[in-house]
Design a protein around this motif. Structure first.
Motif, mmCIF file in Angstrom:
data_model
loop_
_atom_site.group_PDB
_atom_site.id
_atom_site.type_symbol
_atom_site.label_atom_id
_atom_site.label_comp_id
_atom_site.label_asym_id
_atom_site.label_seq_id
_atom_site.Cartn_x
_atom_site.Cartn_y
_atom_site.Cartn_z
ATOM 1 N N PRO A 82 0.834 -1.197 0.000
ATOM 2 C CA PRO A 82 0.000 0.000 0.000
ATOM 3 C C PRO A 82 0.878 1.260 0.000
ATOM 4 O O PRO A 82 1.825 1.374 0.784
ATOM 5 C CB PRO A 82 -0.808 -0.122 1.292
ATOM 6 N N LEU A 83 0.588 2.173 -0.909
ATOM 7 C CA LEU A 83 1.364 3.404 -1.033
ATOM 8 C C LEU A 83 1.231 4.247 0.227
ATOM 9 O O LEU A 83 0.128 4.475 0.708
ATOM 10 C CB LEU A 83 0.872 4.203 -2.244
ATOM 11 N N GLU A 84 2.363 4.711 0.745
ATOM 12 C CA GLU A 84 2.406 5.615 1.898
ATOM 13 C C GLU A 84 3.346 6.764 1.574
ATOM 14 O O GLU A 84 4.213 6.656 0.693
ATOM 15 C CB GLU A 84 2.895 4.883 3.153
ATOM 16 N N LEU A 85 3.222 7.856 2.305
ATOM 17 C CA LEU A 85 4.112 8.997 2.079
ATOM 18 C C LEU A 85 5.567 8.627 2.333
ATOM 19 O O LEU A 85 6.471 9.225 1.738
ATOM 20 C CB LEU A 85 3.689 10.186 2.937
ATOM 21 N N ARG A 120 5.033 14.040 -4.036
ATOM 22 C CA ARG A 120 4.337 13.928 -2.752
ATOM 23 C C ARG A 120 2.858 14.320 -2.917
ATOM 24 O O ARG A 120 1.971 13.651 -2.367
ATOM 25 C CB ARG A 120 5.005 14.800 -1.689
ATOM 26 N N ALA A 121 2.588 15.368 -3.680
ATOM 27 C CA ALA A 121 1.193 15.776 -3.914
ATOM 28 C C ALA A 121 0.425 14.682 -4.647
ATOM 29 O O ALA A 121 -0.744 14.406 -4.331
ATOM 30 C CB ALA A 121 1.155 17.090 -4.693
ATOM 31 N N TRP A 122 1.083 14.043 -5.626
ATOM 32 C CA TRP A 122 0.461 12.918 -6.346
ATOM 33 C C TRP A 122 0.124 11.794 -5.364
ATOM 34 O O TRP A 122 -0.978 11.225 -5.391
ATOM 35 C CB TRP A 122 1.423 12.459 -7.438
ATOM 36 N N ALA A 123 1.073 11.463 -4.471
ATOM 37 C CA ALA A 123 0.844 10.398 -3.494
ATOM 38 C C ALA A 123 -0.244 10.780 -2.498
ATOM 39 O O ALA A 123 -1.078 9.941 -2.127
ATOM 40 C CB ALA A 123 2.150 10.064 -2.770
ATOM 41 N N GLU A 124 -0.250 12.025 -2.059
ATOM 42 C CA GLU A 124 -1.269 12.481 -1.105
ATOM 43 C C GLU A 124 -2.667 12.326 -1.698
ATOM 44 O O GLU A 124 -3.607 11.907 -1.007
ATOM 45 C CB GLU A 124 -1.012 13.927 -0.696
ATOM 46 N N THR A 125 -2.809 12.659 -2.974
ATOM 47 C CA THR A 125 -4.113 12.499 -3.629
ATOM 48 C C THR A 125 -4.513 11.035 -3.685
ATOM 49 O O THR A 125 -5.670 10.681 -3.392
ATOM 50 C CB THR A 125 -4.068 13.102 -5.049
ATOM 51 N N ALA A 126 -3.566 10.176 -4.049
ATOM 52 C CA ALA A 126 -3.864 8.744 -4.117
ATOM 53 C C ALA A 126 -4.261 8.195 -2.748
ATOM 54 O O ALA A 126 -5.211 7.409 -2.625
ATOM 55 C CB ALA A 126 -2.653 7.983 -4.664
ATOM 56 N N ILE A 127 -3.553 8.619 -1.705
ATOM 57 C CA ILE A 127 -3.849 8.143 -0.347
ATOM 58 C C ILE A 127 -5.195 8.678 0.124
ATOM 59 O O ILE A 127 -5.961 7.955 0.790
ATOM 60 C CB ILE A 127 -2.689 8.520 0.593
ATOM 61 N N ALA A 128 -5.522 9.912 -0.220
ATOM 62 C CA ALA A 128 -6.840 10.471 0.124
ATOM 63 C C ALA A 128 -7.943 9.686 -0.584
ATOM 64 O O ALA A 128 -9.008 9.422 0.003
ATOM 65 C CB ALA A 128 -6.903 11.948 -0.247
ATOM 66 N N ASN A 129 -7.703 9.288 -1.830
ATOM 67 C CA ASN A 129 -8.694 8.491 -2.553
ATOM 68 C C ASN A 129 -8.861 7.116 -1.915
ATOM 69 O O ASN A 129 -9.969 6.566 -1.890
ATOM 70 C CB ASN A 129 -8.301 8.369 -4.027
ATOM 71 N N ARG A 130 -7.766 6.564 -1.375
ATOM 72 C CA ARG A 130 -7.886 5.296 -0.636
ATOM 73 C C ARG A 130 -8.766 5.489 0.593
ATOM 74 O O ARG A 130 -9.645 4.672 0.868
ATOM 75 C CB ARG A 130 -6.504 4.785 -0.224
ATOM 76 N N ALA A 131 -8.534 6.571 1.323
ATOM 77 C CA ALA A 131 -9.343 6.845 2.520
ATOM 78 C C ALA A 131 -10.817 7.016 2.163
ATOM 79 O O ALA A 131 -11.702 6.644 2.949
ATOM 80 C CB ALA A 131 -8.814 8.082 3.239
ATOM 81 N N GLY A 146 -12.262 5.407 -0.184
ATOM 82 C CA GLY A 146 -12.763 4.128 -0.667
ATOM 83 C C GLY A 146 -12.884 4.016 -2.167
ATOM 84 O O GLY A 146 -13.488 3.071 -2.672
ATOM 85 N N THR A 147 -12.279 4.969 -2.918
ATOM 86 C CA THR A 147 -12.422 4.946 -4.375
ATOM 87 C C THR A 147 -11.224 4.347 -5.092
ATOM 88 O O THR A 147 -11.317 4.006 -6.269
ATOM 89 C CB THR A 147 -12.676 6.361 -4.921
ATOM 90 N N GLU A 148 -10.081 4.243 -4.406
ATOM 91 C CA GLU A 148 -8.878 3.699 -5.021
ATOM 92 C C GLU A 148 -8.089 2.906 -3.982
ATOM 93 O O GLU A 148 -8.258 3.113 -2.771
ATOM 94 C CB GLU A 148 -7.979 4.819 -5.577
ATOM 95 N N LEU A 149 -7.217 2.040 -4.473
ATOM 96 C CA LEU A 149 -6.273 1.333 -3.613
ATOM 97 C C LEU A 149 -4.910 1.389 -4.297
ATOM 98 O O LEU A 149 -4.588 0.564 -5.142
ATOM 99 C CB LEU A 149 -6.713 -0.108 -3.384
ATOM 100 N N PRO A 150 -4.100 2.425 -3.959
ATOM 101 C CA PRO A 150 -2.808 2.596 -4.621
ATOM 102 C C PRO A 150 -1.719 1.732 -3.998
ATOM 103 O O PRO A 150 -1.670 1.546 -2.776
ATOM 104 C CB PRO A 150 -2.513 4.085 -4.409
ATOM 105 N N PHE A 151 -0.847 1.220 -4.868
ATOM 106 C CA PHE A 151 0.289 0.406 -4.459
ATOM 107 C C PHE A 151 1.583 1.057 -4.910
ATOM 108 O O PHE A 151 1.625 1.726 -5.947
ATOM 109 C CB PHE A 151 0.234 -0.980 -5.115
ATOM 110 N N VAL A 152 2.651 0.798 -4.175
ATOM 111 C CA VAL A 152 4.003 1.060 -4.658
ATOM 112 C C VAL A 152 4.585 -0.290 -5.067
ATOM 113 O O VAL A 152 4.373 -1.308 -4.391
ATOM 114 C CB VAL A 152 4.875 1.771 -3.596
ATOM 115 N N THR A 153 5.270 -0.307 -6.204
ATOM 116 C CA THR A 153 5.887 -1.529 -6.716
ATOM 117 C C THR A 153 7.318 -1.588 -6.200
ATOM 118 O O THR A 153 8.127 -0.701 -6.485
ATOM 119 C CB THR A 153 5.872 -1.530 -8.257
ATOM 120 N N ILE A 154 7.622 -2.639 -5.447
ATOM 121 C CA ILE A 154 8.930 -2.805 -4.830
ATOM 122 C C ILE A 154 9.668 -3.950 -5.531
ATOM 123 O O ILE A 154 9.115 -5.045 -5.697
ATOM 124 C CB ILE A 154 8.798 -3.153 -3.324
#
Length: 198
Positions: free
Chosen positions: A21-24, A54-65, A67-75
């Motif tokens: 799960p993507l985090e800051l 960071r702004a891109w990630a913040e938007t993705a994380i807000a969308n997760r909160a 319930g509209t998206e579930l962003p991942f980071v690929t490791i």
């Protein structure tokens, strides 16, 4: 009709990549590979700095909160290094569908199997765990590399949505749509596994 499981943050493991799960906290590592403009050529985002990322990630994380998206980071599993991102989005559980989108991979890891494996484990989670009947993808109709890759994983081309989005650099984007449906998933999965075993 059976119910669809809730889309909750989860870590998905493959042999080449792990999707977390993507985090800051991931932003600094992503910034080492994510600021190449080629990555973002076909997207609505245009990050030029770590602050933009960071702004891109913040938007993705807000969308997760929301319930509209579930962003991942690929490791990259062998190094623990962040090399890209993808997400579940346009989640419509009552109709048992979602989209896999916002997918990008740093150029140094393209054509290594990382993206193909990420798609396999995301599709597996969508169909085998969440109970989806349809997973959809869309890309800029001019993005031949993405369109070829989607056909390569076994997705079916469905058509073009004309004048679908206004791009940051001005022109209208025509979006090419693809999908995999549940009855196709066993064959798609087998094809992906064969290609990853080569």
């Amino acid at each position: 009709m059976s119910t669809v499981a809730a889309v909750e943050p989860v870590t998905l493991e493959g042999r080449i990549v792990r999707l977390e799960p993507l985090e800051l906290d991931h932003v600094a590592g992503l910034a080492e590979v994510a600021l190449d403009p080629r990555i973002w050529q076909w997207t609505l985002a245009r990050p030029h700095s770590i602050d933009d990322l960071r702004a891109w990630a913040e938007t993705a994380i807000a969308n997760r909160a929301a319930g509209t998206e579930l962003p991942f980071v690929t490791i990259e599993r062998s190094t623990g290094r962040p090399i890209g991102s993808s997400r579940f989005m346009n989640i419509v559980l009552e109709h048992r569908r979602l989209e896999i989108g916002w997918t990008w991979l740093a150029p140094g890891w393209q054509r290594t199997g990382a993206n193909r494996e990420a798609k396999r484990i995301m599709l597996g989670h969508a169909f085998d765990v969440l109970g989806c009947r349809r997973v959809e993808f869309k890309t800029d109709s001019r993005n031949e590399a993405s369109r070829t890759a989607l056909l390569g994983i076994g997705a079916q081309f469905e058509g073009i949505f004309r004048n679908h989005m206004v791009m940051p650099d001005g022109p209208m984007r025509h979006s090419a749509w693809y999908s995999v449906i549940d009855e196709e998933w066993p064959e798609v999965r087998a094809g992906l596994e064969r290609s990853l075993d080569r």
